[in-house]
Design a protein around this motif. Structure first.
Motif, short mmCIF file in Angstrom:
data_model
loop_
_atom_site.label_atom_id
_atom_site.label_comp_id
_atom_site.label_asym_id
_atom_site.label_seq_id
_atom_site.Cartn_x
_atom_site.Cartn_y
_atom_site.Cartn_z
N SER A 160 32.75 -15.80 -39.28
CA SER A 160 32.62 -17.65 -40.19
C SER A 160 32.67 -18.04 -41.15
O SER A 160 30.99 -18.42 -40.64
CB SER A 160 32.14 -18.05 -38.61
N VAL A 161 32.67 -18.96 -42.11
CA VAL A 161 31.37 -19.32 -42.83
C VAL A 161 30.99 -20.18 -42.85
O VAL A 161 30.14 -20.03 -43.21
CB VAL A 161 33.05 -19.19 -44.27
N LYS A 162 31.51 -21.49 -41.58
CA LYS A 162 30.26 -22.48 -41.16
C LYS A 162 28.81 -21.25 -40.58
O LYS A 162 27.78 -22.21 -41.22
CB LYS A 162 30.90 -23.30 -40.52
N THR A 163 29.07 -20.56 -39.28
CA THR A 163 28.02 -19.55 -39.32
C THR A 163 26.84 -19.08 -40.42
O THR A 163 25.83 -19.37 -40.41
CB THR A 163 28.77 -18.77 -38.18
N PHE A 164 27.89 -18.25 -41.05
CA PHE A 164 27.31 -17.71 -42.25
C PHE A 164 26.70 -19.29 -43.07
O PHE A 164 25.40 -18.77 -43.30
CB PHE A 164 28.06 -17.01 -43.07
N LYS A 165 27.01 -19.89 -43.44
CA LYS A 165 26.46 -21.64 -44.36
C LYS A 165 24.92 -21.74 -43.54
O LYS A 165 23.83 -21.85 -44.04
CB LYS A 165 27.37 -22.46 -44.62
N GLN A 166 25.66 -21.95 -41.83
CA GLN A 166 24.19 -22.08 -41.26
C GLN A 166 22.87 -20.93 -41.40
O GLN A 166 22.12 -21.37 -41.66
CB GLN A 166 24.51 -22.52 -39.74
N GLN A 167 23.47 -19.96 -41.32
CA GLN A 167 22.43 -19.27 -41.92
C GLN A 167 21.98 -18.69 -42.82
O GLN A 167 20.88 -18.50 -43.59
CB GLN A 167 23.13 -17.23 -41.41
N LEU A 168 22.15 -19.09 -43.81
CA LEU A 168 21.89 -18.78 -45.62
C LEU A 168 20.91 -20.45 -44.82
O LEU A 168 19.95 -20.24 -45.48
CB LEU A 168 23.02 -19.07 -45.97
N ARG A 184 17.65 -19.99 -43.14
CA ARG A 184 16.58 -18.71 -43.18
C ARG A 184 16.45 -19.70 -45.37
O ARG A 184 15.60 -18.73 -46.70
CB ARG A 184 16.86 -17.72 -44.08
N GLN A 185 16.55 -20.67 -45.79
CA GLN A 185 16.62 -21.32 -47.35
C GLN A 185 17.14 -20.08 -47.92
O GLN A 185 16.00 -19.62 -48.76
CB GLN A 185 15.02 -21.86 -46.75
N ILE A 186 18.07 -19.56 -48.26
CA ILE A 186 18.38 -18.54 -49.05
C ILE A 186 19.37 -19.49 -50.31
O ILE A 186 20.57 -20.03 -49.86
CB ILE A 186 18.99 -17.51 -48.87
N SER A 187 18.44 -19.86 -51.08
CA SER A 187 19.60 -20.44 -52.14
C SER A 187 20.36 -19.78 -53.27
O SER A 187 21.18 -20.72 -54.25
CB SER A 187 18.64 -21.30 -52.93
N LEU A 188 20.41 -18.54 -53.27
CA LEU A 188 21.18 -17.63 -53.81
C LEU A 188 21.05 -16.23 -52.88
O LEU A 188 20.78 -15.98 -52.81
CB LEU A 188 20.51 -17.58 -55.53
N ALA A 189 22.18 -15.59 -53.08
CA ALA A 189 22.57 -14.49 -53.06
C ALA A 189 24.20 -14.04 -53.21
O ALA A 189 24.97 -14.80 -53.18
CB ALA A 189 22.91 -14.92 -50.85
N PHE A 190 23.46 -12.30 -53.30
CA PHE A 190 24.87 -11.72 -54.33
C PHE A 190 25.20 -10.58 -54.55
O PHE A 190 23.71 -9.74 -54.16
CB PHE A 190 24.74 -11.65 -55.43
N GLN A 191 26.20 -9.62 -53.48
CA GLN A 191 26.43 -8.42 -53.41
C GLN A 191 27.29 -8.09 -54.05
O GLN A 191 28.25 -8.88 -54.55
CB GLN A 191 26.17 -7.86 -51.67
N GLY A 192 27.05 -7.16 -55.10
CA GLY A 192 28.29 -6.47 -55.81
C GLY A 192 27.46 -5.30 -57.12
O GLY A 192 26.12 -5.11 -56.69
N ILE A 193 28.38 -5.61 -57.52
CA ILE A 193 28.03 -4.91 -58.86
C ILE A 193 27.47 -5.99 -59.75
O ILE A 193 27.37 -7.07 -60.43
CB ILE A 193 29.33 -4.29 -59.94
#
Length: 185
Positions: free
Chosen positions: A8-16, A19-28
């Motif tokens: 759920s994008v909505k749930t993911f956005k709420q979790q971010l 936790r006051q996460i302003s930036l997150a990146f996963q990958g190369i």
């Protein structure tokens, strides 16, 4: 496909947000990704000095992932394998916390912990001296700036680096590195 159905994008956005996460990146971590992260940090409401410190620490973490991650993906644009990992920036009222994570070979764990503990135990003058000494050392395994990353992160943040190691599989561990950057200079 089952994972996508339950994500759920909505749930993911709420979790971010929680936790006051302003930036997150996963990958190369390519140059293009770092340029986008830099642009995002320049647009923060913090002072230019804090934004520059945040970006410098993100660069150090990205370089660690790029050079030392045990998980690599081929980049068509760069025509080579690049390390895979995660970087996130969270904040609260008093500070930012920059965290990175990537797989490393288990035999690399003890020297990492030893190096971090040593660097965390140095005062500002000792850090400066140790940094100069390390700059004079020959490159390790052809990796530029080897051993300088932790020192640089501690010097720029004014806080110790925090390491957390989790078992990943038989030969690899998941290496989590966190650095706190105070909002007050």
């Amino acid at each position: 496909m089952a994972y996508i159905e339950h994500f759920s994008v909505k749930t993911f956005k709420q979790q971010l947000s929680e936790r006051q996460i302003s930036l997150a990146f996963q990958g190369i971590f390519s140059q293009d990704v770092l340029a986008l992260i830099g642009k995002s940090l320049r647009n923060t409401q913090e002072s230019r000095v804090i934004a520059k410190r945040l970006f410098a620490i993100v660069i150090e973490m990205a370089q660690n992932i790029h050079h030392y991650s045990a998980e690599k993906q081929y980049s068509e644009k760069d025509a080579r394998d690049i390390g895979v990992g995660i970087v996130a920036i969270a904040e609260d009222d008093d500070h930012y916390i920059i965290t990175s994570g990537n797989c490393i070979i288990k035999t690399e764990v003890p020297p990492l912990i030893e190096r971090a503990n040593y660097i965390n135990g140095l005062d500002a003058d000792e850090l400066k001296k140790f940094y100069r000494e390390q700059r004079k050392m020959p490159q390790r395994e052809g990796k530029p700036g080897a051993n300088l990353g932790f020192i640089d992160m501690v010097r720029k943040s004014g806080n110790p680096v925090e390491i957390n190691i989790k078992d990943y599989d038989e030969t690899r561990s998941f290496f989590i590195l966190s650095v706190k950057v105070n909002k007050e200079l």
